[in-house]
Design a protein around this motif. Structure first.
Motif, PDB file in Angstrom:
ATOM      1  N   LEU A 111       0.811  -1.215   0.000  1.00 50.06           N
ATOM      2  CA  LEU A 111       0.000   0.000   0.000  1.00 50.06           C
ATOM      3  C   LEU A 111       0.843   1.263   0.000  1.00 50.06           C
ATOM      4  N   ASN A 112       2.125   1.123  -0.186  1.00 47.56           N
ATOM      5  CA  ASN A 112       2.977   2.292  -0.067  1.00 47.56           C
ATOM      6  C   ASN A 112       3.138   2.991  -1.417  1.00 47.56           C
ATOM      7  N   ILE A 113       2.929   4.291  -1.398  1.00 46.29           N
ATOM      8  CA  ILE A 113       2.981   5.046  -2.657  1.00 46.29           C
ATOM      9  C   ILE A 113       4.341   4.896  -3.334  1.00 46.29           C
ATOM     10  N   ASP A 114       5.378   4.859  -2.516  1.00 46.24           N
ATOM     11  CA  ASP A 114       6.721   4.818  -3.077  1.00 46.24           C
ATOM     12  C   ASP A 114       7.024   3.520  -3.815  1.00 46.24           C
ATOM     13  N   PHE A 115       6.186   2.487  -3.571  1.00 44.66           N
ATOM     14  CA  PHE A 115       6.436   1.206  -4.233  1.00 44.66           C
ATOM     15  C   PHE A 115       5.447   0.943  -5.352  1.00 44.66           C
ATOM     16  N   MET A 116       4.762   1.990  -5.759  1.00 46.30           N
ATOM     17  CA  MET A 116       3.705   1.797  -6.747  1.00 46.30           C
ATOM     18  C   MET A 116       4.044   2.402  -8.092  1.00 46.30           C
ATOM     19  N   SER A 117       5.300   2.793  -8.266  1.00 51.87           N
ATOM     20  CA  SER A 117       5.591   3.593  -9.449  1.00 51.87           C
ATOM     21  C   SER A 117       5.252   2.863 -10.738  1.00 51.87           C
ATOM     22  N   ASN A 118       5.226   1.529 -10.727  1.00 50.16           N
ATOM     23  CA  ASN A 118       4.894   0.840 -11.980  1.00 50.16           C
ATOM     24  C   ASN A 118       3.474   0.303 -11.998  1.00 50.16           C
ATOM     25  N   LEU A 119       2.655   0.827 -11.061  1.00 49.21           N
ATOM     26  CA  LEU A 119       1.268   0.347 -10.994  1.00 49.21           C
ATOM     27  C   LEU A 119       0.529   0.555 -12.307  1.00 49.21           C
ATOM     28  N   GLY A 164      -3.989  -1.831 -13.824  1.00 48.01           N
ATOM     29  CA  GLY A 164      -3.445  -1.014 -12.735  1.00 48.01           C
ATOM     30  C   GLY A 164      -3.787   0.445 -12.890  1.00 48.01           C
ATOM     31  N   SER A 165      -3.857   0.891 -14.146  1.00 50.48           N
ATOM     32  CA  SER A 165      -4.144   2.311 -14.305  1.00 50.48           C
ATOM     33  C   SER A 165      -5.570   2.638 -13.885  1.00 50.48           C
ATOM     34  N   VAL A 166      -6.465   1.627 -13.908  1.00 50.68           N
ATOM     35  CA  VAL A 166      -7.807   1.882 -13.383  1.00 50.68           C
ATOM     36  C   VAL A 166      -7.714   2.194 -11.897  1.00 50.68           C
ATOM     37  N   ALA A 167      -6.896   1.420 -11.202  1.00 52.43           N
ATOM     38  CA  ALA A 167      -6.717   1.671  -9.778  1.00 52.43           C
ATOM     39  C   ALA A 167      -6.155   3.062  -9.555  1.00 52.43           C
ATOM     40  N   VAL A 168      -5.145   3.406 -10.348  1.00 53.09           N
ATOM     41  CA  VAL A 168      -4.567   4.745 -10.221  1.00 53.09           C
ATOM     42  C   VAL A 168      -5.629   5.792 -10.468  1.00 53.09           C
ATOM     43  N   PHE A 169      -6.427   5.539 -11.524  1.00 49.69           N
ATOM     44  CA  PHE A 169      -7.456   6.510 -11.855  1.00 49.69           C
ATOM     45  C   PHE A 169      -8.433   6.685 -10.704  1.00 49.69           C
ATOM     46  N   LEU A 170      -8.852   5.552 -10.118  1.00 46.23           N
ATOM     47  CA  LEU A 170      -9.851   5.658  -9.043  1.00 46.23           C
ATOM     48  C   LEU A 170      -9.299   6.447  -7.860  1.00 46.23           C
ATOM     49  N   VAL A 171      -8.073   6.127  -7.463  1.00 47.46           N
ATOM     50  CA  VAL A 171      -7.478   6.843  -6.339  1.00 47.46           C
ATOM     51  C   VAL A 171      -7.349   8.332  -6.679  1.00 47.46           C
ATOM     52  N   LEU A 172      -6.809   8.579  -7.850  1.00 44.54           N
ATOM     53  CA  LEU A 172      -6.559   9.958  -8.229  1.00 44.54           C
ATOM     54  C   LEU A 172      -7.859  10.745  -8.336  1.00 44.54           C
ATOM     55  N   LYS A 215       1.706  14.000  -4.009  1.00 43.09           N
ATOM     56  CA  LYS A 215       2.359  12.735  -3.666  1.00 43.09           C
ATOM     57  C   LYS A 215       2.015  11.645  -4.671  1.00 43.09           C
ATOM     58  N   LEU A 216       0.789  11.719  -5.171  1.00 46.21           N
ATOM     59  CA  LEU A 216       0.341  10.670  -6.089  1.00 46.21           C
ATOM     60  C   LEU A 216       0.925  10.838  -7.489  1.00 46.21           C
ATOM     61  N   MET A 217       1.351  12.041  -7.805  1.00 49.23           N
ATOM     62  CA  MET A 217       1.749  12.293  -9.192  1.00 49.23           C
ATOM     63  C   MET A 217       2.785  11.300  -9.732  1.00 49.23           C
ATOM     64  N   PRO A 218       3.748  10.851  -8.919  1.00 52.63           N
ATOM     65  CA  PRO A 218       4.713   9.895  -9.470  1.00 52.63           C
ATOM     66  C   PRO A 218       4.086   8.599  -9.977  1.00 52.63           C
ATOM     67  N   ILE A 219       2.949   8.190  -9.424  1.00 48.56           N
ATOM     68  CA  ILE A 219       2.363   6.946  -9.922  1.00 48.56           C
ATOM     69  C   ILE A 219       1.337   7.216 -11.022  1.00 48.56           C
ATOM     70  N   VAL A 220       1.073   8.489 -11.279  1.00 47.48           N
ATOM     71  CA  VAL A 220       0.112   8.821 -12.331  1.00 47.48           C
ATOM     72  C   VAL A 220       0.851   8.860 -13.667  1.00 47.48           C
ATOM     73  N   PRO A 221       0.290   8.197 -14.688  1.00 49.27           N
ATOM     74  CA  PRO A 221       0.979   8.215 -15.979  1.00 49.27           C
ATOM     75  C   PRO A 221       1.189   9.648 -16.478  1.00 49.27           C
ATOM     76  N   GLU A 222       2.324   9.859 -17.100  1.00 49.36           N
ATOM     77  CA  GLU A 222       2.723  11.182 -17.586  1.00 49.36           C
ATOM     78  C   GLU A 222       1.646  11.812 -18.457  1.00 49.36           C
ATOM     79  N   SER A 223       0.985  10.956 -19.247  1.00 46.17           N
ATOM     80  CA  SER A 223       0.049  11.501 -20.227  1.00 46.17           C
ATOM     81  C   SER A 223      -1.192  12.096 -19.575  1.00 46.17           C
ATOM     82  N   TRP A 224      -1.427  11.801 -18.330  1.00 46.05           N
ATOM     83  CA  TRP A 224      -2.630  12.345 -17.702  1.00 46.05           C
ATOM     84  C   TRP A 224      -2.396  13.733 -17.134  1.00 46.05           C
TER      85      TRP A 224
END
Lengths: 301, 123, 1044
Positions: free
Chosen positions: C187-195, C201-209, C254-263
């Motif tokens: 659950l750690n943000i720092d370990f999610m960079s390739n989520l 996985g990007s759906v999960a990122v999207f939901l959180v974001l 904080k979340l931006m690192p796991i958010v894809p660049e294109s978003w």
């Protein structure tokens, strides 16, 4: 700066000639007008009598400093136009003080007397003065538009604002006159000239029947004398301006007097035929035909 | 039939409950019903969490005689979601409690439980 | 160093302690709370200082002894230190601010406050997603608890709406978190960079974001938040705006690192839309707290943009975000707190604030800070942001920001103006106990300190920026002194400043001329201020600000200094105008148009950076190929200030409603800033095309129409100051026309006329001020015959109008004469004739001005008037002397001015042969003309004096009046509607197209805003629906309609 005393003398002489010429001309015009109206009219020398009478009037009152200065401004304006106008082409002494400035100076010097007179008359506090002035200024704004276009057209044509240069460019016969080479500008200027002379149909300013003589209502005695002197000089000077601009100027006094008399006769002639415009008719009138002619004139060059 | 695993059933039921809860929360006019709808919504969420972490054939992560102490990671389901779901339930209860408090207060001010009666702040 | 986890532990212990306390010990409990928040502040503050000074390294706190991802970790770096300090300091001050409330409330409220703070602290520090979720929920519950601090129906229902919204949001967040967990296994943000790289996985990122974005109250899914702002206790609104929103935004960061660049850019765009539209809707708000809510949300949107584009902004990111963050933090909190003190959401009731000068000053500072004017951090942040966006070709973005900013200015200054002019409520005196004042004062001070650091950081020029700023600050500080002392001091400081600056600019004629106009103009226009009694509070700081703002324009080292000076001048003059009795609306118009111009200029600076790099726009030296758009933007901005036709409608009101003796400064002096700018772009850019049209050609027509329009409008004015104001429009048209001729002579005319207009317009306005000072009216038809009592003023006006009219022999003729030559050389006959026509039209109003006021019939109530005070006349006669000198020796000014014009400008220059000025077309000798006129005039005058030596003055009514005596002066004085005939003839030219257009713009935007804000129905369920829709739209836009 050294003063050329002989030139000054000549200029004063010229001024004297023009003054007399103006007075006589005025008398003559009045007489002609009367004859057309089937009246006998006053003697040709009547303006002299008036002038002498006014200058020798004793009872004098004033409404204040500006009232006092009004006629001075007016006459200075008239004399100034004369002073800055070259009279006889090719003559150093008869070119007056035209070295001080070109036709623009003359155009703007017309305002000098006008504004001074307006202010002086206003201090008299007479409502007719105000009405007359407001009409005069209003009409003047549009009168100047075609006239300016015409002057610019002439200046562009001769590549100079200098009246001497403009006259020089018109030498060599009637076909070289600007009225022939650029008739549109010439006609525009002549129409505007009607307004400048404030003769009927553009005499709303002094409109004898409505606001008895308008601005100068309160002036009498010496003041009126100054105004009459000015009228004599100013009208002749403006005619000479037209002669210089459109009718080839003059190389001698006879030519000058004949031409300027004829030019001056034009508004008189029109005035005798046409009745007076209302102010809201006369203002737009200059923005119609004269303006269009002026624009055509400027693009003819 | 191979989709009809316990996990999938849990997931589908969970999402169904979420949708039902949301629908209720968005359409019911009575505030108490809205709160109930949200508890359904919460229940669905929790079910999804549990279902996601369920692995067939494994047991709850509690060490006792049956599990022994070796190879525990292959016998247990993931313990984290269990903890999460517990926390989530607690929070859900807390929020429901607060909502009910608000419902009470709202009823006291207006003598009404219709959500349309509480629109004085708008635009 | 105390571990950051103790921020949380102190909070928890306090919460428990508070639970143990008894009702009777409430005062002690409040004290405990105060100490606890102080301790929390000190911990985070010590980290902040430690990390800043480098004595402490950023650290991670591992709970439960495991390293992440196996346990929750809290992080404390610079970022967290700043935010937690903000949160805790804010908490501390809130406790002070709410002292009376807390003392009387139950102990639960105290606990709730602590929990709220803990929640925010953890939200900021945690690196664990689920932990984040938990503390978001805790904060939500605490927020809901705080909402019912006021137990009215409004805040309760708003709290319930908030609960509905936050339930929906937390549902989305939880699903996102659980999916993220099931994909990544921790659950750690720092370990999610390739989520996002994992399928699904990007759906999960999207939901959180999207959940966090929704939590940050983005438009239009933010009705619940607005209702909260509107109904919550001001202190709570303040908390929502100042600390909740930044904390949530930090989560996004904080979340931006796991958010894809294109978003990133899409999210940024959504934030910007929030900024623009929230500000737009706020323009229609009458309710203060709701308006502040809109504004908070707008700022949040802007910060979301910056946060989501942090990689794009690169090195500038910190500068930009801190600028927005700190300003919003201090200013918004301060405004909410002030709201609590005034205790009303009605703008009219805010007038009581004027009884507390310090608070009123801070109120102004907060408003100005939020509006993004210098020297506050938002100003610099906005500048930097625009520059960066311009670097990245983000034109649409810039448009949105600037649009939003202008809406922001609109409602903020409408509010400010209302407060400035609202009737003071006699009954409801403002209650300002010390504990309510302290937080506001502290935050005010902090805001100013922050501004100081920003200015310091930017390393401005000492002499041209820092010293002026210092002087302005000093004048704020000494505002309690009597007016004449301050007047003297300001004049002295301007003089000394001139002395200091002279060696710097010696040799640069351009700077000398403009500096001279601004400095000398400033000094001379201040002199009439000696008649003021009392302290004249609030005038001198802003007069100083205006004048020094102008001075900053003269020698900017860079674009930012220029822009800063420009904005500062606009702000100062806005206040000067606002001080007029009926100036609320005109000042508002002035502010809006000023801001519009400034933002056009800002856009132009952005474009310039893109085209030409980091060069000062005045130093471009010639061609900037393809810079037509830049040129047009600049030209529009400057023409707004110079009031070109269509953009002029602010001018008459602003100039005429300003205080009479301030008008010369804000008009005659200040308007030249527009000329300065126009001159600079005219010389720096060279000819430019836009869509194949020659811009100069268009500007020439604009100038000609402006000249006619301004003068035409002036002749129908009955109000003395409005008449002169319209005349300024005309004069500016003349200058714009001259500039756009783009010839040596044209530019010379523009410069010459700039100086001349400065002289005669300042003179006329001062003379008018003197007359108004005596007659107490501005209507000319109520005056008349004043020449008798005010002859000196009359002389000044006479000289002024002769100069304005351009009659020989005075200096104005030089302008006219050069003008003809330039027009003929350029070949712009038609436009030239139009300008000439306008010059004659000017006679009408000039005559009206002087005749109605000074000539004609003296009114009975004016018979005992005295001449205008000496201090009014003194500067006027200095100007008269200047005109006289210029009339005889125009070359004194014209020759140096000609050296400013760069050689690359085409066209023929003016030649001098001694005193004779020449072009290839004409010639003119001012000295000779003057001599002839003087001699002639003197001779005729002598002749008249000789003849009428016995003339005697008669009484006023002794006129030829059909043998009657005029009834009274009023009926005999022809002044009202003097040019009725002209109106009848040419009145159709005066159709107020511009006014209609701008009224239309205003009406339409209001109607649209009203329609749009009805989206916020007030129904909690609708708001929940909005949330889902927002997430859905965001999903569609991010995924492009495909499954992620």
């Amino acid at each position: 700066m050294s003063i050329d005393w002989i030139k000054l003398l000549f200029t004063l002489l010229g001024l004297f000639i023009v003054l007399n010429y103006g007075l006589l001309q005025y008398g003559m015009i009045r007489r002609i007008t009367a004859r057309i109206g089937k009246r006998i009219g006053m003697p040709v020398y009547q303006p002299y009598i008036d002038l002498i009478k006014n200058y020798s009037m004793r009872s004098q009152i004033t409404h204040g400093v500006m009232f006092y200065l009004g006629p001075v401004f007016r006459l200075a304006g008239g004399v100034g136009i004369f002073m800055f106008m070259p009279l006889i082409y090719g003559s150093y002494y008869w070119s007056n003080y035209s070295f001080s400035g070109d036709v623009i100076l003359i155009m703007y010097f017309m305002f000098f007397g006008m504004l001074g007179m307006a202010l002086g008359a206003s201090e008299g506090g007479h409502p007719y003065s105000f009405i007359g002035i407001s009409r005069g200024l209003s009409q003047f704004t549009t009168v100047e538009v075609p006239f300016t276009l015409a002057v610019i057209a002439v200046a562009v044509q001769h590549h100079s604002f200098s009246l001497t240069e403009i006259v020089a460019g018109q030498q060599g016969g009637i076909m070289h006159w600007n009225i022939m080479t650029n008739p549109f500008a010439g006609i525009a200027a002549m129409l505007a000239f009607l307004g400048m002379m404030m003769a009927s149909p553009f005499n709303v300013v002094q409109a004898p029947q409505e606001i008895p003589i308008g601005p100068p209502t309160e002036y009498h005695g010496t003041y009126l004398g100054l105004l009459q002197t000015n009228r004599a000089i100013l009208y002749v000077s403006e005619s000479i301006l037209m002669v210089n601009l459109f009718f080839g100027g003059a190389t001698n006094w006879i030519e000058l007097i004949v031409k300027s008399f004829l030019v001056f006769f034009w508004p008189v002639f029109v005035g005798l035929v046409f009745p007076r415009f209302r102010i809201d008719q006369s203002i737009p009138w200059f923005l119609k035909l004269p303006l269009i002619l002026g624009i055509i004139g400027i693009f003819m060059v | 039939m191979e989709y009809l695993t316990l996990q999938n059933i849990g997931l589908v039921t969970g999402f169904l409950l979420i949708l039902i809860g949301l629908y209720g929360a968005l359409t019911q006019k009575n505030i108490l019903r809205i709160i109930v709808a949200f508890t359904i919504f919460d229940a669905g969420l929790n079910l999804v969490i549990v279902a996601l972490s369920y692995i067939k054939g494994r047991v709850a992560p509690i060490i006792d005689q049956t599990t022994g102490i070796t190879n525990l990671s292959e016998k247990f389901v993931d313990p984290v979601p269990q903890a999460l779901v517990l926390t989530s339930i607690v929070i859900g209860v807390g929020v429901t409690g607060v909502m009910l408090t608000f419902a009470l207060r709202m009823f006291k001010t207006r003598q009404s439980l219709d959500i349309n009666d509480f629109k004085e702040t708008k635009w | 160093m105390v571990s950051p986890v103790h921020i949380v532990s102190i909070g928890l212990i306090t919460a428990f302690l508070l639970g143990l306390g008894k009702k009777s010990q409430q005062s002690i409990l409040v004290l405990v709370l105060l100490i606890a928040t102080a301790a929390m502040t000190m911990i985070s503050g010590s980290w902040l200082i430690g990390i800043m000074t480098g004595s402490v390294q950023p650290t991670d706190v591992f709970t439960a002894g495991f390293k992440p991802p196996f346990a929750i970790n809290l992080r404390m770096t610079m970022d967290e230190a700043v935010l937690t300090t903000m949160v805790n300091l804010f908490g501390f001050l809130t406790v002070i601010y709410l002292f009376d409330v807390l003392k009387n409330a139950g102990k639960h409220l105290l606990s709730i406050i602590v929990v709220f703070l803990i929640g925010l602290n953890v939200i900021v520090m945690t690196r664990d997603l689920f932990n984040l979720f938990v503390f978001l929920e805790i904060t939500s519950i605490a927020t809901a608890g705080l909402m019912i601090m006021i137990q009215d129906s409004k805040s309760i229902s708003a709290g319930f709406k908030f609960l509905i919204a936050s339930s929906v949001i937390s549902g989305i967040l939880l699903i996102g978190i659980i999916f993220a967990y099931s994909y990544i296994g921790n659950l750690n943000i720092d370990f999610m960079s390739n989520l996002s790289l994992i399928k699904g996985g990007s759906v999960a990122v999207f939901l959180v974001l999207s959940a966090i974005i929704l939590e940050s109250k983005q438009f239009p899914a933010n009705g619940w938040a607005l209702d909260m702002y509107e109904s919550a206790h001001p202190a709570i609104g303040s908390a929502l705006s100042a600390v909740s929103a930044p904390a949530v935004l930090f989560v996004i960061y904080k979340l931006m690192p796991i958010v894809p660049e294109s978003w990133h850019s899409l999210i940024g765009l959504f934030g910007l839309i929030t900024f623009t539209f929230s500000n737009f809707l706020a323009t229609r708000q009458g309710n203060i707290r709701r308006m502040l809510g809109y504004s908070s949300i707008a700022q949040g949107g802007l910060m979301l943009t910056v946060v989501s584009m942090s990689t794009f902004f690169g090195n500038s990111f910190w500068f930009i975000i801190l600028g927005f963050l700190l300003t919003n933090f201090f200013a918004k909190a301060g405004l909410f707190w002030l709201n609590g003190m005034v205790n009303s959401d009605d703008q009219n009731k805010w007038g009581v604030l004027r009884k507390r000068p310090v608070l009123f000053f801070l109120f102004g500072a907060f408003v100005v800070a939020i509006a993004g004017l210098p020297p506050f951090p938002t100003f610099f942040a906005k500048w930097e942001m625009i520059m960066q966006l311009a670097n990245g070709n983000g034109w649409g973005w810039i448009v949105l920001i600037l649009l939003g900013s202008i809406f922001e200015i609109s409602f903020l200054f409408k509010w400010f103006g209302r407060v400035f002019h609202a009737e003071e409520e006699k009954i409801n005196d403002i209650r300002t106990p010390w504990f309510k004042q302290v937080p506001v004062l502290l935050f005010g001070a902090a805001l100013l300190a922050t501004s100081y650091y920003f200015v310091e950081y930017l390393n401005f020029d000492v002499l041209f920026v820092m010293l002026p700023l210092l002087i302005v600050t000093v004048f704020f500080a000494i505002d309690f002194l009597p007016a004449f002392v301050k007047n003297l001091l300001l004049i002295a400081s301007l003089t000394i400043y001139g002395y200091l600056i002279y060696p710097e600019i010696d040799g640069n004629v351009m700077q000398l001329v403009f500096m001279g106009v601004f400095l000398v103009g400033g000094i001379l226009t201040l002199i009439p201020g000696f008649t003021q009694k009392g302290t004249r509070a609030g005038f001198y700081p802003f007069a100083a600000m205006t004048i020094f703002g102008l001075i900053m324009l003269v020698n900017p080292a860079d674009n930012l200094t220029f822009f800063m000076g420009w904005e500062q001048m606009a702000l100062g003059s806005y206040i000067l105008i606002l001080r007029g009795k009926k100036a609320e609306r005109p000042a508002q118009q002035y502010m809006l148009f000023s801001a519009g111009g400034a933002y056009l200029m800002l856009a132009a600076f952005g474009l310039l950076l893109h085209f030409a790099g980091d060069t000062f726009f005045g130093h471009l030296n010639g061609m900037l190929p393809g810079g037509g758009v830049v040129f047009v933007l600049f030209a529009l901005a400057f023409m707004l200030k110079a009031a070109a036709i269509g953009l002029h409608i602010w001018l008459p009101g602003a100039y005429s409603e300003a205080e009479d003796d301030a008008t010369p400064l804000v008009s005659g002096v200040l308007i030249n800033s527009g000329v300065l700018g126009l001159f600079w772009i005219a010389t720096a850019f060279g000819p430019q095309q836009l869509f194949g049209y020659d811009i100069y050609q268009i500007m020439g027509w604009v100038g000609a129409i402006t000249a006619i329009g301004g003068n035409m409008l002036a002749i129908y004015e009955e109000d003395m100051k409005r008449l002169i104001a319209y005349s300024s429009v005309g004069a500016m048209g003349y200058i714009i026309f001259a500039l756009s001729m783009n010839s040596k002579l044209g530019l010379l005319i523009a410069l010459y006329y700039m100086v001349l207009h400065f002289i005669y317009k300042t003179m006329l306005f001062m003379s008018a001020a003197g007359v108004i000072y005596r007659t107490k009216t501005r209507n000319m038809y109520e005056m008349g015959g004043l020449i008798k009592s005010m002859p000196w003023s009359f002389i000044v006006v006479l000289i002024g109008i002769i100069t304005l009219a351009g009659m020989p022999p005075l200096a104005g003729f030089a302008g006219k004469w050069m003008f003809y030559n330039a027009v003929v050389m350029k070949g712009w006959y038609l436009q030239g004739t139009m300008v000439f026509f306008s010059g004659i039209v000017a006679f009408l109003y000039l005559y009206k001005l002087i005749a109605s006021v000074f000539l004609g019939q003296l009114k009975d109530n004016h018979r005992k008037l005295k001449e205008a005070p000496f201090v009014y006349l003194l500067p006027q006669f200095i100007f008269v002397i200047a005109i006289m000198v210029l009339s005889v020796f125009p070359q004194v000014l014209l020759e140096p001015l000609a050296t400013i014009i760069p050689d690359r400008i085409p066209g023929e220059a003016l030649h001098w042969d001694g005193k004779l000025a020449m072009t290839s077309f004409g010639y003119w000798n001012a000295f000779s003309v003057m001599s002839v006129v003087i001699v002639m005039f003197a001779v005729i005058f002598g002749w008249l004096v000789y003849h009428s030596r016995k003339a005697q003055k008669v009484k006023q009514f002794n006129i030829v009046f059909a043998a009657e005596r005029p009834f009274r002066p009023e009926t005999t004085h022809v002044s009202y509607n003097m040019f009725a005939g002209y109106k009848k003839a040419l009145g159709w030219l005066m159709t107020p197209l511009a006014t209609r257009f701008w009224t239309g713009v205003s009406d339409w935007s209001m109607a649209i805003a009203d329609k749009m804000r009805s989206w916020y129905t007030g129904n909690g369920q609708t708001y929940a629906m909005h949330l889902l829709l927002y997430a859905f739209v965001l999903y569609l836009l991010i995924s492009g309609g495909k499954i992620l």
